[in-house]
Design an enzyme around this catalytic site. Structure first.
Site, short mmCIF file in Angstrom:
data_model
loop_
_atom_site.label_atom_id
_atom_site.label_comp_id
_atom_site.label_asym_id
_atom_site.label_seq_id
_atom_site.Cartn_x
_atom_site.Cartn_y
_atom_site.Cartn_z
N PRO A 198 0.82 -1.37 0.10
CA PRO A 198 0.04 0.06 0.02
C PRO A 198 0.72 1.39 0.07
O PRO A 198 0.32 2.48 -0.48
CB PRO A 198 -0.85 -0.02 1.23
CG PRO A 198 -0.24 -1.25 2.03
CD PRO A 198 0.68 -2.03 1.20
N GLU A 239 2.60 -8.00 9.02
CA GLU A 239 2.75 -6.45 9.22
C GLU A 239 3.58 -5.79 8.25
O GLU A 239 3.52 -4.49 8.15
CB GLU A 239 3.28 -6.52 10.83
CG GLU A 239 3.53 -5.19 11.49
CD GLU A 239 1.93 -4.71 11.36
OE1 GLU A 239 1.82 -3.53 11.23
OE2 GLU A 239 0.88 -5.58 11.71
N ARG A 252 -4.56 -9.07 -20.16
CA ARG A 252 -5.27 -8.53 -21.35
C ARG A 252 -4.85 -7.56 -22.24
O ARG A 252 -5.33 -7.49 -23.45
CB ARG A 252 -6.67 -8.07 -20.75
CG ARG A 252 -6.61 -6.88 -19.96
CD ARG A 252 -8.04 -6.47 -19.14
NE ARG A 252 -9.19 -6.16 -20.41
CZ ARG A 252 -9.07 -4.98 -20.65
NH1 ARG A 252 -8.08 -4.01 -20.79
NH2 ARG A 252 -10.02 -4.51 -21.57
N ASP A 270 -12.10 0.36 -24.09
CA ASP A 270 -12.08 0.12 -22.78
C ASP A 270 -13.02 0.95 -21.88
O ASP A 270 -13.16 2.06 -22.37
CB ASP A 270 -10.72 0.26 -21.98
CG ASP A 270 -9.87 -1.16 -22.25
OD1 ASP A 270 -10.64 -2.08 -22.49
OD2 ASP A 270 -8.88 -1.24 -22.26
N1 ADE Z 1 -1.15 -5.07 0.22
C1 ADE Z 1 -1.94 -4.80 1.00
N2 ADE Z 1 -2.83 -3.49 0.79
C2 ADE Z 1 -2.34 -3.39 -0.72
C3 ADE Z 1 -2.51 -2.44 -1.61
N3 ADE Z 1 -3.66 -1.49 -1.29
N4 ADE Z 1 -2.00 -2.35 -2.71
C4 ADE Z 1 -0.76 -3.39 -2.82
N5 ADE Z 1 -0.58 -4.20 -2.15
C5 ADE Z 1 -1.43 -4.29 -0.83
#
Ligand code: ADE
Length: 223
Positions: A86, A113, A150, A164
């Protein structure tokens, strides 16, 4: 195009690889997708892959060794290594297009974590699929693999990328589409779509795309 996915939960990919367009792309050799359990690369006698983080704090941290060794074993001359996190750059269609031109991708799925920060030294891109936190990188890696596959030449009908539902080249959302019947629950298919005049259909679709983008994603028009 070859994609190697490193995960602790390989069976999450069973359905993904065995249905629809992805399955067909694999069967027709447009893509090779391999799922690896990086626990298999652990040198620990109990195949441990995580431990407590130095300095304390909740949760377990993925160790560098199994991921380092897996990446080294799988890496070729033209490999790009992607870490799903994230904290990465936000994924979009433009990045999907760029990655679809690569020869070989290794995608690392984080879990728990987090991971030992030294993993970053073998990574080319850190990618997030959006500003929310999932339980692991497996679904994000599927999203990358699906959106990239794709776009690989031959996987879907020529020209259908142009239509698309979101086109990063025009920054417009797709126009509305309809099929039979012409009237459903009192809602009629717009007459212009059945009159056979291609120029009018094209104009109608363009205008509808602009209206829809203004309504739902005005930020795209600002680009
Ligand atoms: N792992 C956990 N959340 C994620 C996200 N939003 N993007 C990429 N990998 C992740």
């Amino acid at each position: 195009m070859k994609i190697d996915i490193l995960t602790l939960f390989p069976s999450m990919y069973d359905g993904f690889l065995n249905e629809s367009i992805i399955k067909r792309a694999i069967d027709n050799n447009y893509v090779e997708i391999n799922i690896h359990n990086f626990r298999d690369y652990s040198t620990d006698p109990h195949q441990k892959v995580d431990d407590y983080g130095f300095g304390g704090g909740p949760g377990m941290v993925l160790m560098a060794q199994p991921i380092f060794d897996a990446v080294e074993a799988l890496r070729g001359d033209n490999t790009k290594v992607i870490l799903m996190t994230p904290q990465g750059i936000k994924y979009c269609q433009k990045t999907a297009k760029e990655l679809s031109l690569e020869k070989h991708l290794i995608i690392i799925c984080g879990h728990y974590e987090g991971f030992d920060d030294r993993i970053r030294s073998v990574v080319d891109y850190e990618v997030s699929i959006g500003d929310y936190v999932l339980t692991g990188g497996e679904i994000p890696a599927m999203i990358l693999t699906d959106s990239i596959t794709r776009l690989v030449d031959g996987v879907i009908e020529e020209g259908s990328h142009i239509n698309d539902s979101f086109n990063p080249d025009t920054n417009l959302l797709d126009y509305p589409t309809y099929t039979k019947p012409r009237e459903f629950n009192g809602m009629r298919v717009p007459d212009v779509l059945v009159n056979g005049n291609h120029k009018e259909i094209e104009e109608y679709r363009y205008n509808e795309s602009v209206k829809k983008t203004e309504r739902i994603r005005p930020d795209l028009l600002e680009k």
